[in-house]
Design a protein around this motif. Structure first.
Motif, PDB file in Angstrom:
ATOM      1  N   UNK A  25       0.820  -1.215   0.000  1.00  0.00           N
ATOM      2  CA  UNK A  25       0.000   0.000   0.000  1.00  0.00           C
ATOM      3  C   UNK A  25       0.852   1.262   0.000  1.00  0.00           C
ATOM      4  N   UNK A  26       2.057   1.185   0.563  1.00  0.00           N
ATOM      5  CA  UNK A  26       2.924   2.370   0.560  1.00  0.00           C
ATOM      6  C   UNK A  26       4.087   2.211  -0.419  1.00  0.00           C
ATOM      7  N   UNK A  27       4.051   1.152  -1.231  1.00  0.00           N
ATOM      8  CA  UNK A  27       5.063   0.935  -2.264  1.00  0.00           C
ATOM      9  C   UNK A  27       6.468   0.919  -1.677  1.00  0.00           C
ATOM     10  N   UNK A  28       6.658   0.062  -0.668  1.00  0.00           N
ATOM     11  CA  UNK A  28       7.962  -0.051  -0.013  1.00  0.00           C
ATOM     12  C   UNK A  28       8.359  -1.510   0.066  1.00  0.00           C
ATOM     13  N   UNK A  29       9.645  -1.787  -0.141  1.00  0.00           N
ATOM     14  CA  UNK A  29      10.150  -3.158  -0.067  1.00  0.00           C
ATOM     15  C   UNK A  29      10.580  -3.493   1.361  1.00  0.00           C
ATOM     16  N   UNK A  30      10.706  -4.786   1.635  1.00  0.00           N
ATOM     17  CA  UNK A  30      11.180  -5.227   2.946  1.00  0.00           C
ATOM     18  C   UNK A  30      12.609  -4.752   3.179  1.00  0.00           C
ATOM     19  N   UNK A  31      13.416  -4.778   2.141  1.00  0.00           N
ATOM     20  CA  UNK A  31      14.791  -4.301   2.265  1.00  0.00           C
ATOM     21  C   UNK A  31      14.821  -2.826   2.669  1.00  0.00           C
ATOM     22  N   UNK A  32      13.992  -2.007   2.045  1.00  0.00           N
ATOM     23  CA  UNK A  32      13.935  -0.591   2.412  1.00  0.00           C
ATOM     24  C   UNK A  32      13.472  -0.423   3.859  1.00  0.00           C
ATOM     25  N   UNK A  33      12.497  -1.229   4.269  1.00  0.00           N
ATOM     26  CA  UNK A  33      12.014  -1.172   5.637  1.00  0.00           C
ATOM     27  C   UNK A  33      13.132  -1.491   6.619  1.00  0.00           C
ATOM     28  N   UNK A  34      13.908  -2.523   6.326  1.00  0.00           N
ATOM     29  CA  UNK A  34      14.987  -2.901   7.240  1.00  0.00           C
ATOM     30  C   UNK A  34      16.053  -1.806   7.318  1.00  0.00           C
ATOM     31  N   UNK A  35      16.377  -1.198   6.192  1.00  0.00           N
ATOM     32  CA  UNK A  35      17.361  -0.109   6.195  1.00  0.00           C
ATOM     33  C   UNK A  35      16.860   1.070   7.029  1.00  0.00           C
TER      34      UNK A  35
END
Length: 414
Positions: A387-397
């Motif tokens: 829904x917010x167009x974000x990847x898991x990798x970006x979230x972890x960073x």
């Protein structure tokens, strides 16, 4: 078997002492793609935790606190467990581990190297428990898995073993008080973040003073009016000066007056530090090991960084995101309904919608963070990230950057 590392995000679940201050975090790796079983039961998850934490440095992941890390039998017998710093971690032996002679010998070897251990999810004194208990330092009891009538007896028998007892899945204030009376020393669960609405409760004068300052900032009052309002409350002035003289505030030369602080910070930063001060006791130093303050500040920073990732350079949107994060726990702080608190502060419609209904982009970001806090993996998190167009990798960073900022803040205000 290995799982793609970029699928993993980190969940830090707080562990509190009897004084309700943070003593540790349990570190859990989860994924937005696989099922819960694929994550928690697979050696790859433990390897991912250890690999990531050792690369970053455990102090960057948990700050001054200890880290509880789940370990399977394969992880205990592996070489990579040695990458963890013995003085910063407690290895949590999963309930599925069998106490073979080889495993006991391995635990004794790791203890000789300085490692400490916990036994996970104890509900009864099994044969494996009895074989391992002498080698561990902490015993974790899942209070939801033990019948309430059996809990006092189980606790009493465990106390005779001379180990530190940790109550996990403590979700209400009543459960905390019950476990406190039973002699548990550590507590894991989100009881501290659940609002206990008190009939007739009003906002205290010190709290109201900060809320009124936030209202002045939001209404774009002039600098003189804001400075006079800050100076009117000596405790706010003192704590504000403490906060602005920190590396986390980006300070250089020491700031000694309220006027200098206001000129140095600017409106948005002033608003941020006042929001943090809401969670501090009047006149007391800001303590980042208070779980509600740590959690609210983490939410604020996480949402700010998420906003900047989604909308690079849009500073105003990022500041609004910080506001949403840090105000999202004020109902637990004040023991008042959130709508009643928001009625005392002028907030934008999108902030109100995010806080009360979890609507709009800020509401979607807040949903993601709440799922991460609870270590909810699989489809719910995957859908929330889409829904917010974000990847898991970006979230972890983003998580790692937020934890680093929190650690700097904790060190500077200590």
């Amino acid at each position: 078997m290995s799982l793609p590392f970029d699928e993993f995000f980190l969940a830090r679940q707080p562990i509190l002492g009897r004084d309700q201050h943070l003593v540790a975090f349990e570190l859990l790796f989860r994924t937005a793609g696989a099922t819960e079983a694929n994550v928690t039961d697979d050696e790859a998850a433990t390897a991912a935790v250890i690999s990531h934490a050792s690369q970053l440095g455990m102090e960057h992941v948990v700050g001054a606190q200890l880290a509880f890390v789940n370990v399977s039998e394969a992880a205990l017998m592996s070489d990579y467990v040695r990458f963890l710093p013995p003085d910063k971690v407690i290895l949590e032996i999963l309930e599925t581990v069998k106490a073979s002679p080889a495993l006991i010998a391995r635990i004794e070897q790791l203890r000789a190297l300085g490692f400490k251990f916990a036994l996970d999810d104890i509900v009864a004194e099994s044969d494996d428990f009895l074989a391992l208990v002498a080698l561990v330092d902490v015993i974790k009891v899942d209070i939801n898995a033990v019948e309430p009538r059996r809990l006092p007896g189980l606790t009493a028998s465990l106390h005779l073993l001379g180990k530190t007892l940790l109550a996990e899945k403590v979700e209400t204030l009543e459960e905390f008080r019950s476990c406190l009376a039973l002699g548990f020393e550590y507590f894991q669960g989100y009881y501290f973040a659940r609002p206990t609405i008190m009939s007739g409760r009003t906002i205290a004068p010190s709290e109201m003073a900060i809320l009124q300052l936030l209202k002045l900032i939001d209404s774009d009052a002039d600098n003189v009016t804001i400075e006079v309002a800050v100076k009117r409350d000596a405790l706010i002035s003192l704590n504000l000066l403490r906060l602005v003289n920190t590396a986390a505030a980006g300070g250089g030369d020491r700031i000694d007056t309220v006027g200098q602080a206001l000129a140095s910070l600017g409106r948005q930063q002033l608003q941020r530090w006042l929001q943090i001060l809401l969670y501090a006791a009047p006149g007391a130093k800001v303590e980042m090991n208070l779980p509600l303050l740590q959690m609210a500040t983490a939410r604020g920073k996480l949402l700010e960084l998420m906003s900047l990732k989604l909308h690079p350079g849009q500073r105003a949107a990022a500041d609004t995101a910080f506001t949403v994060g840090i105000l999202s726990l004020t109902d637990a702080l004040f023991s008042l309904p959130l709508h009643a608190i928001l009625d005392t502060v002028d907030v934008a419609d999108d902030v109100r919608a995010a806080l009360l209904e979890r609507e709009g982009e800020y509401g979607d970001m807040l949903k993601v963070i709440e799922l991460v806090e609870k270590a909810k993996s699989g489809k719910p998190l995957a859908a929330a990230l889409r829904r917010i167009d974000m990847s898991v990798k970006q979230l972890r960073e983003i998580e790692m950057a937020a934890f680093e900022w929190l650690n700097v803040l904790a060190q500077e205000v200590h």
